[in-house]
Design a protein around this motif. Structure first.
Motif, PDB file in Angstrom:
ATOM      1  N   SER A 387       0.829  -1.238  -0.330  1.00 42.93           N
ATOM      2  CA  SER A 387      -0.278  -0.152  -0.192  1.00 42.93           C
ATOM      3  C   SER A 387       0.638   1.481   0.195  1.00 42.93           C
ATOM      4  O   SER A 387       0.500   2.254   0.572  1.00 42.93           O
ATOM      5  N   GLN A 388       2.335   0.973  -0.132  1.00 46.14           N
ATOM      6  CA  GLN A 388       2.808   2.365   0.668  1.00 46.14           C
ATOM      7  C   GLN A 388       2.699   2.993   1.143  1.00 46.14           C
ATOM      8  O   GLN A 388       2.234   4.713   1.002  1.00 46.14           O
ATOM      9  N   THR A 389       2.978   2.496   2.988  1.00 46.42           N
ATOM     10  CA  THR A 389       2.421   3.089   3.860  1.00 46.42           C
ATOM     11  C   THR A 389       2.994   3.006   4.566  1.00 46.42           C
ATOM     12  O   THR A 389       3.390   2.455   5.376  1.00 46.42           O
ATOM     13  N   LEU A 401       0.684   7.305   6.997  1.00 49.31           N
ATOM     14  CA  LEU A 401       1.136   8.191   5.685  1.00 49.31           C
ATOM     15  C   LEU A 401       1.782   7.480   4.801  1.00 49.31           C
ATOM     16  O   LEU A 401       2.563   6.662   4.404  1.00 49.31           O
ATOM     17  N   GLN A 402       0.616   8.045   3.867  1.00 47.36           N
ATOM     18  CA  GLN A 402       0.687   6.659   2.191  1.00 47.36           C
ATOM     19  C   GLN A 402       0.980   7.761   1.254  1.00 47.36           C
ATOM     20  O   GLN A 402       0.607   8.896   1.098  1.00 47.36           O
ATOM     21  N   ALA A 403       2.192   7.434   0.144  1.00 45.76           N
ATOM     22  CA  ALA A 403       2.640   8.103  -0.878  1.00 45.76           C
ATOM     23  C   ALA A 403       1.936   8.376  -1.400  1.00 45.76           C
ATOM     24  O   ALA A 403       0.822   7.647  -1.843  1.00 45.76           O
ATOM     25  N   GLY A 404       1.399   9.402  -2.101  1.00 46.09           N
ATOM     26  CA  GLY A 404       0.401  10.028  -2.826  1.00 46.09           C
ATOM     27  C   GLY A 404      -1.406  10.514  -2.239  1.00 46.09           C
ATOM     28  O   GLY A 404      -1.502  10.569  -2.991  1.00 46.09           O
ATOM     29  N   SER A 405      -1.013  10.252  -1.249  1.00 44.73           N
ATOM     30  CA  SER A 405      -2.582  11.063  -1.146  1.00 44.73           C
ATOM     31  C   SER A 405      -1.716  11.834   0.465  1.00 44.73           C
ATOM     32  O   SER A 405      -0.984  12.166   0.410  1.00 44.73           O
ATOM     33  N   ASP A 406      -3.497  12.895   0.031  1.00 44.75           N
ATOM     34  CA  ASP A 406      -3.284  13.809   1.185  1.00 44.75           C
ATOM     35  C   ASP A 406      -4.086  13.421   2.060  1.00 44.75           C
ATOM     36  O   ASP A 406      -5.223  14.580   2.811  1.00 44.75           O
ATOM     37  N   ILE A 407      -4.666  12.490   2.666  1.00 46.23           N
ATOM     38  CA  ILE A 407      -5.342  11.963   3.753  1.00 46.23           C
ATOM     39  C   ILE A 407      -4.609  10.977   4.688  1.00 46.23           C
ATOM     40  O   ILE A 407      -3.551  10.677   3.907  1.00 46.23           O
ATOM     41  N   MET A 423       6.438  10.414  -2.858  1.00 43.63           N
ATOM     42  CA  MET A 423       8.127   9.244  -2.439  1.00 43.63           C
ATOM     43  C   MET A 423       8.690   9.797  -3.558  1.00 43.63           C
ATOM     44  O   MET A 423       8.689  10.467  -4.605  1.00 43.63           O
ATOM     45  N   LYS A 424      10.228   9.838  -3.049  1.00 42.00           N
ATOM     46  CA  LYS A 424      10.561  10.580  -4.131  1.00 42.00           C
ATOM     47  C   LYS A 424      12.237  10.105  -3.765  1.00 42.00           C
ATOM     48  O   LYS A 424      12.669   9.847  -2.693  1.00 42.00           O
ATOM     49  N   ASP A 425      13.193   9.230  -5.437  1.00 45.08           N
ATOM     50  CA  ASP A 425      13.795   8.340  -4.570  1.00 45.08           C
ATOM     51  C   ASP A 425      14.709   6.954  -3.890  1.00 45.08           C
ATOM     52  O   ASP A 425      15.178   7.635  -2.548  1.00 45.08           O
ATOM     53  N   ALA A 426      13.078   6.753  -3.729  1.00 46.11           N
ATOM     54  CA  ALA A 426      12.546   5.316  -2.613  1.00 46.11           C
ATOM     55  C   ALA A 426      12.342   5.873  -1.469  1.00 46.11           C
ATOM     56  O   ALA A 426      12.777   5.186  -0.671  1.00 46.11           O
ATOM     57  N   HIS A 427      12.421   7.170  -1.168  1.00 43.15           N
ATOM     58  CA  HIS A 427      11.923   7.369   0.239  1.00 43.15           C
ATOM     59  C   HIS A 427      10.685   8.158   0.416  1.00 43.15           C
ATOM     60  O   HIS A 427      10.118   8.394  -0.513  1.00 43.15           O
ATOM     61  N   ILE A 428      10.029   8.122   1.384  1.00 48.32           N
ATOM     62  CA  ILE A 428       8.822   8.746   1.730  1.00 48.32           C
ATOM     63  C   ILE A 428       8.652  10.057   1.892  1.00 48.32           C
ATOM     64  O   ILE A 428       9.894  10.210   3.466  1.00 48.32           O
TER      65      ILE A 428
END
Length: 455
Positions: A387-389, A401-407, A423-428
């Motif tokens: 979930s990239q969370t 905190l989920q990557a790409g979310s504003d919730i 998500m940038k260069d494999a970092h949240i």
């Protein structure tokens, strides 16, 4: 570092891997999947097959962790004449010995413990090339999760394939104590937090020859005042009580440390055990700066010697120093600056591998650096790849905190924020002021210096 999902089909040279049914082992031995990881579709130019994806315990050798990899052209001429193709293990994973490669062709192949370099002749004589490589894998002590190897070269688009899974055999962390005060300057034998050495698998703390565990403080004017108490509080592990002692600077392997504490394993555990180190006393001088200071732990009992040569075993925030406040309350300002690869915890400089940046009037920085600055242990950061969370456990809060979310999830609530998690260069990457507020930390923006100060 948090690794992103890898897209398995890239351009014309792509790896196709079958799904694997996997469960973590119950004991300290590495285990393997029964299914192979392989390329199956003929329309792809390169096939990479991994026979078994082993589960390794970080820092431990396992004679059963033998992996066979087959690399094959599916379309003749994929390996361009006069060029090179490389197959590389990920950072923190290597073969115990040099990788062995077999092939019946005019290729010239060079290997190390972590890389295969394939030199293609200027005039090819083979219709299709095929190589078989074997490697006995071992993971560095600071690795965890799914590790992927990379194949790339001229004519071969960079692609990745799952090569091993790594689990941590043990955790080391200070015991939280709300009554613990920061250290004062120039005071001898001040109490410090207890330490827990917890095995997740039996035999994680090993006895092999003269194997030891040592932990030490930074060489900045603090030292252990006396020998602490070291005892096993759970399980059947045994330590050598006579081996518990202070070690001075000349006895340490790294001369950037002043002194430490060391002890040896007498008998390995047959069931996961816990070691408690208590009655720790630290003395300071008056030259130290205020701030949060790390404790570093290493030793042959934690990882095979070969795995210690290129990494620290573990380093984490341990004690605070506050020489200016008479009530001895922790005074800790944390500052991040736009475009700077360093941040500060008090006067202590910390390094990052990705610089903070501005977006929608918010400063973004990697979440794991913010967590470190706030004293949140890595065990309180939970990453879900699917979930990239990122989940943060702090006090009685659960922050998601989920990557790409504003919730943002806070316990059972969903709260909208004015910008999104990235998500940038494999970092949240998170907006520092927003996330800090959720964690009960005040934020102050200094426009002139493009700096945010958290307190």
């Amino acid at each position: 570092m948090i690794k992103r999902k890898t897209i398995q089909r890239v351009g014309s040279a792509t790896l196709v891997i079958s799904s694997i049914l996997f469960s973590y082992p119950s004991y300290g031995q590495a285990s393997s999947s029964d299914k192979s990881v392989k390329s199956e579709k003929e329309e792809y130019k390169v096939s990479v097959t991994v026979d078994k994806v082993h589960t390794l315990v970080a820092g431990k050798k396992d004679e059963n962790a033998l992996t066979t990899v087959e690399i094959e052209e599916l379309i003749p001429g994929t390996f361009l004449p006069g060029r090179e193709v490389t197959f590389s293990l990920p950072k923190g994973l290597s073969s115990v010995d040099k990788i062995k490669v077999w092939h019946n062709s005019d290729l010239r192949v060079e290997t190390t413990t972590s890389k295969i370099t394939i030199h293609v002749p200027a005039y090819r004589s083979e219709e299709k090339y095929k190589l078989t490589a074997t490697m006995r894998l071992v993971a560095r002590i600071d690795q965890e999760g799914e590790l992927k190897a990379t194949i790339k070269g001229d004519g071969v688009t960079e692609s990745k394939v799952l090569i091993a899974r790594v689990i941590q055999g043990a955790s080391i962390e200070p015991v939280k104590n709300e009554k613990q005060r920061p250290l004062r300057l120039g005071v001898q034998a001040q109490p410090a937090p207890d330490l827990l050495f917890t095995e997740r698998v039996a035999g994680a703390f090993r006895k092999e020859g003269n194997a030891d565990i040592t932990f030490h403080l930074p060489r900045v004017g603090m030292r252990f005042s006396e020998v602490p108490t070291v005892k096993v509080i759970k399980g059947d592990l045994q330590i050598d009580e006579h081996s518990v002692q202070l070690v001075e600077e000349k006895e340490l392997k790294d001369d950037s440390y002043s002194n430490g504490v060391t002890f040896k394993i007498k008998k390995e555990s047959s069931k996961p055990s816990v070691i408690q180190v208590s009655d720790i006393k630290i003395s300071t001088n008056r030259t130290m700066a205020d701030g949060l200071y790390d404790l570093t732990v290493w030793g042959d009992a934690l990882a095979h010697e070969k795995q210690l040569k290129d990494s620290k075993v573990m380093s984490f925030p341990y004690v605070s120093v506050n020489g200016s406040d008479e009530k001895h309350e922790v005074k800790r300002e944390i500052s991040f600056s736009v475009g700077e690869l360093v941040y500060y915890i008090g006067h202590t400089e910390k390094k990052m591998n990705i610089a903070p940046y501005m977006k929608k009037n918010h400063i973004y920085a990697p979440i794991h650096h913010l967590a470190e600055a706030l004293g949140i242990h890595e065990n309180e950061l939970l990453w879900d790849e699917a979930s990239q969370t990122m989940t943060i456990l702090k006090d009685k809060k659960i922050l998601q905190l989920q990557a790409g979310s504003d919730i943002v999830g806070i316990n059972s609530m969903k709260v909208p924020i004015p910008t999104d998690i990235e998500m940038k260069d494999a970092h949240i990457m998170v907006p520092l002021d927003v996330v800090a507020a959720f964690l009960g930390v005040k934020a102050k923006w200094e426009p002139a210096s493009k700096k945010i100060i958290l307190s």
